[in-house]
Scaffold this motif. Structure first.
Motif, PDB file in Angstrom:
ATOM      1  N   UNK A 247       0.852  -1.185   0.000  1.00 38.01           N
ATOM      2  CA  UNK A 247       0.000   0.000   0.000  1.00 38.01           C
ATOM      3  C   UNK A 247       0.896   1.245   0.000  1.00 38.01           C
ATOM      4  N   UNK A 248       0.558   2.194  -0.853  1.00 38.59           N
ATOM      5  CA  UNK A 248       1.467   3.332  -1.028  1.00 38.59           C
ATOM      6  C   UNK A 248       1.864   4.023   0.279  1.00 38.59           C
ATOM      7  N   UNK A 249       0.922   4.202   1.232  1.00 43.59           N
ATOM      8  CA  UNK A 249       1.328   4.912   2.449  1.00 43.59           C
ATOM      9  C   UNK A 249       2.404   4.172   3.257  1.00 43.59           C
ATOM     10  N   UNK A 250       2.581   2.871   2.982  1.00 42.36           N
ATOM     11  CA  UNK A 250       3.567   2.118   3.774  1.00 42.36           C
ATOM     12  C   UNK A 250       4.950   2.086   3.137  1.00 42.36           C
ATOM     13  N   UNK A 251       5.014   2.381   1.822  1.00 39.89           N
ATOM     14  CA  UNK A 251       6.275   2.167   1.096  1.00 39.89           C
ATOM     15  C   UNK A 251       7.409   2.954   1.745  1.00 39.89           C
ATOM     16  N   UNK A 252       7.168   4.247   1.968  1.00 36.72           N
ATOM     17  CA  UNK A 252       8.239   5.110   2.483  1.00 36.72           C
ATOM     18  C   UNK A 252       8.763   4.601   3.832  1.00 36.72           C
ATOM     19  N   UNK A 253       7.838   4.127   4.658  1.00 41.22           N
ATOM     20  CA  UNK A 253       8.248   3.708   6.005  1.00 41.22           C
ATOM     21  C   UNK A 253       9.020   2.392   5.965  1.00 41.22           C
ATOM     22  N   UNK A 254       8.571   1.501   5.087  1.00 41.50           N
ATOM     23  CA  UNK A 254       9.308   0.242   4.932  1.00 41.50           C
ATOM     24  C   UNK A 254      10.716   0.538   4.388  1.00 41.50           C
ATOM     25  N   UNK A 255      10.811   1.493   3.462  1.00 42.04           N
ATOM     26  CA  UNK A 255      12.133   1.818   2.905  1.00 42.04           C
ATOM     27  C   UNK A 255      13.043   2.453   3.949  1.00 42.04           C
ATOM     28  N   UNK A 256      12.466   3.272   4.807  1.00 41.82           N
ATOM     29  CA  UNK A 256      13.302   3.856   5.872  1.00 41.82           C
ATOM     30  C   UNK A 256      13.888   2.751   6.741  1.00 41.82           C
TER      31      UNK A 256
END
Ligand SMILES: Cc1ncc(COP(=O)(O)O)c(C=O)c1O
Length: 421
Positions: free
Chosen positions: A270-279
């Motif tokens: 889900x797009x809202x999770x991508x950034x956090x998983x990448x961090x």
């Protein structure tokens, strides 16, 4: 031995993962017939194909030996998205793009990253009962309360899902629920596949409870065995029901269907999770092995991967038939199991009085007879609502040399009979 007080709470919560001691037992004792570890089949690993791909990959370009990006090789992310969309009969579009794909060190890393990103200690994840036991280790380490929901041959029991959610709501704990973890294809350990109807219903039930939870309730769909299907039609994913790409994190892997040693997995998130998983992934390793990713991308682009799949599937079908035949021949009639049309496992259930757990007489006698299985109780999350069933065993037909499968089942059958079954 007591755990030193100076360790972190995560380290103090963690026990030895069963996967580690099971694999060690297998590797340390080569005479042992291991029906335990989910190794894949050495006989069908694509050694010659990978050898040729490596030569091609390095012929006039050394960049595969260079670091890559945290999210993963761009071509692999694009090919992966196209593949998932083709399997599900959906078109990539504004809601689902290659940017939503994160390549990980096996799908195992994705399970960890998502759990780390979504959960604090004390939070709740609903898991199938039984579930993939290695995931239970992640929950233990992160202090996540893995709450079991009954599993049925066509997937999670919807009445139990509903009841569990209502119980959490009534007790004021629903706000701590973050996601539901479902292994939807040829589940580890049971071999069962979740029906499309159940996927649809489960999503609707979760949506219903979101207002009371006060935040989105995600599903982590682990589709790791999807490509290991050797009979019957494919089932569309839960992800295919998530048109806006906002609730379902789809996890899959190139390890089991192609080469476990290459250890490339991925998530379509889900797009809202991508950034956090990448961090979080940036902190873990700032990118999976670039070389391995480029190898898989080349295998996909050149057609090597697709040509390998039917060979691998035929190999597993033969192994499954061999194990199924041996179970019928050598196991006592009181043992029950179901046929599977994919994956790597049989899940025999013995009479309730039998104890297959690792500290029980059956496990010890099996080791003495030179055969190893996964004790079924490892696959059940702890719960105050029921004792862990101890009368099942997970048997893998994946990694054992095929000539030893029958011998292993014969020895195990003799052990069960010697224990009064
Ligand atoms: C259900 C399930 N999910 C995830 C994994 C992790 O696999 P990998 O890290 O090789 O992709 C496994 C491995 O056995 C599994 O059985």
């Amino acid at each position: 031995m007591s755990t030193p007080h100076y360790l972190s709470s995560l380290a103090r919560r963690s026990s030895d993962p069963a996967i580690s001691w099971l694999m060690k037992l297998t590797l340390d004792q080569p005479h042992l017939i291991s029906l335990a570890a989910g190794f894949t089949d050495n006989e069908t690993l694509p050694a010659a194909e990978v050898g040729a791909l490596v030569g091609e990959l390095l012929r006039d370009d050394a960049t595969a030996l260079q670091y890559g990006s945290t999210a993963g090789d761009p071509e692999l992310r694009k090919l992966t998205l196209d593949r998932v969309c083709a399997q599900d009969g959906i078109a990539p579009g504004a809601a689902l793009a290659a940017d939503d794909v994160v390549v990980t060190n096996g799908s195992q890393q994705l399970l960890y990253l998502l759990s780390e990103v979504l959960c604090d200690a004390g939070d709740i994840v609903l898991v199938e009962d039984p579930t993939y036991f290695v995931y239970l280790g992640i929950c233990e380490a992160l202090g996540i309360d893995a709450t079991p929901v009954r599993m049925e041959p066509d997937g999670i029991a919807l009445d139990d899902l509903q009841r569990t959610l209502q119980r959490l709501k009534d007790s004021g704990a629903l706000g701590r629920l973050k996601f539901v973890y479902l292994v939807t294809y040829f589940q580890n350990p049971t071999g069962w596949t979740t029906s499309f109807e159940k996927k649809r219903e489960a999503l609707a039930i979760l949506r219903h409870y979101e207002a009371a939870a006060g935040h989105p309730l995600f599903v982590l769909e682990d589709a790791g065995y999807r490509d290991l299907r050797f009979a019957g039609p494919d089932t569309p994913s839960l992800k295919s029901l998530d048109a806006a790409n906002e609730r379902v994190a789809y996890s899959n892997t190139y390890t089991k269907p192609f080469a476990t040693g290459i250890k490339v997995g991925y998530g379509v998130l889900p797009r809202p999770l991508v950034r956090h998983v990448l961090r979080s992934k940036g902190n873990h390793d700032f990118g999976s092995a670039n070389f391995n990713q480029r190898l898989i991308a080349l295998a996909l682009r050149s057609g090597v991967y697709d040509r390998h799949l039917p060979k691998m599937q035929a190999g597993y079908r033969r192994r499954k038939e061999r194990m199924g035949g041996a179970l019928t021949k050598y196991f006592p009639p009181a043992a029950k199991w179901q046929e599977t049309s994919g994956g790597l496992y049989f899940w025999p259930e013995l009479p309730a009085s039998c104890n297959t757990s690792h500290d029980g007489a059956i496990f010890r006698a099996a080791l003495d007879a030179g055969v190893l299985y996964v004790p079924g109780d490892l696959c059940f999350a702890p719960s105050p609502l029921r004792p862990k069933p101890k009368n099942c065993m997970r048997l893998s037909f994946g990694g054992t040399p095929s000539a030893q499968i029958e011998e292993g089942i014969q020895r195990l059958g003799a052990v069960l009979r010697s224990q009064g079954m």
